[in-house]
Design an enzyme around this catalytic site. Structure first.
Site, PDB file in Angstrom:
ATOM      1  N   SER A 153      46.611  44.609 102.034  1.00 28.34           N
ATOM      2  CA  SER A 153      45.729  43.298 101.923  1.00 28.34           C
ATOM      3  C   SER A 153      44.929  43.162 103.164  1.00 28.34           C
ATOM      4  CB  SER A 153      46.839  41.962 101.938  1.00 28.34           C
ATOM      5  OG  SER A 153      46.039  40.953 101.881  1.00 28.34           O
ATOM      6  N   TYR A 167      53.937  37.325 105.390  1.00 26.92           N
ATOM      7  CA  TYR A 167      53.095  38.215 104.326  1.00 26.92           C
ATOM      8  C   TYR A 167      52.178  39.190 104.898  1.00 26.92           C
ATOM      9  CZ  TYR A 167      50.204  39.593 100.438  1.00 26.92           C
ATOM     10  OH  TYR A 167      49.180  40.356  99.597  1.00 26.92           O
TER      11      TYR A 167
END
Length: 262
Positions: A153, A167
């Site tokens: 990401s 995350y």
């Protein structure tokens, strides 16, 4: 294999078994359908979204491809091990592994996050990737090679938006793991790369991002909009095909509309 080197339109995975994790919706669903349209035997994994996974498999079959559905809770790393073992046993091989499954599991500030919450985020986003790759590598080696594409990401480089530190940390680990594993297995015919999506319109953001947060993030994208799952597919297919990317390994390709550049 690609039918003609350099011609993207000729991508052909008809002799390949492809496992896509987290393929019930979003990027995973689009990627699974992309492989299916190009002839692959696609194993569509889901954690909770059985209905979505079955729709993806049906879409693949309606387009003339081959798709099957399998469930595993990847917050339990042992499930990732069993998942790969099951696919290899059922199909006799595994040519492409796309580690797409992941989630914030809710936005929680570090000071409010419990040990259990942190562990679940790490297990789903990072430990499952490690476990799946550990099982997939010997399978691919027995068949002369393969391709692994991990989904990290933009948060791996930015630290994430509010409440997503765990995350972002997990995704940063995925990026580093991708580079390290690529070096470790390069001489065995296995290539390991990753894509790093930016702001993509998926159920991920429907669950975790308010309209205000989304507007603020999109405002910082030079292209002036969020991306779509379909805009991630071509890069994954490119990285999976040795005729297109046979000398590419250990790379993380950013797909973010210019939001962040290397």
């Amino acid at each position: 294999m690609a039918a003609r080197r350099g011609d993207v339109t000729m991508l052909d995975f008809s002799d390949q078994v492809v496992l896509v994790t987290g393929a019930g919706s979003g990027i995973g669903a689009a990627v699974a359908e992309g492989f299916g349209r190009r002839g692959a035997q696609v194993v569509v994994h889901y954690g909770r979204n059985r209905e979505g996974a079955e729709k993806v498999a049906s879409s693949i079959q309606e387009a003339g491809g081959r798709g099957s559905v399998v469930q595993a809770d990847l917050t339990d790393p042992a499930s990732a091990t069993r998942l790969v073992d099951d696919v290899a046993a059922r199909h006799g091989r595994l040519d492409v592994l796309v580690n797409n499954a992941g989630d914030l599991l809710g936005r929680t500030p570090v000071t409010e996050m419990t040990d259990e919450q942190f562990a679940r985020v790490m297990d789903l986003n990072m430990t499952s990737v490690f476990a799946a790759c550990r099982q997939a590598v010997p399978v691919m080696q027995r068949n002369g090679g393969g391709a692994i594409v991990n989904v990290t990401s933009v948060a791996a480089r930015t630290g994430g938006a509010g409440g997503s530190v765990a995350y972002a940390t997990a995704k940063g680990a995925v990026s580093t793991f991708t580079r390290g594993l690529a070096k470790e297995v390069a001489r065995t015919g296995i290539r390991v790369n990753a894509i790093a999506p930016g702001i993509i319109t998926t159920p991920f953001h429907e669950r975790n991002t308010s309209d205000e947060q989304m507007a603020a993030m999109v405002a910082g994208i030079p292209m002036g909009r969020a991306g779509t799952p379909d805009e991630c597919v071509g890069t994954v297919l490119f990285l999976a095909d040795p005729a297109m990317s046979g000398y590419i390994t250990g790379q993380v390709i950013e797909i973010n509309g210019g939001q962040l550049t290397p």
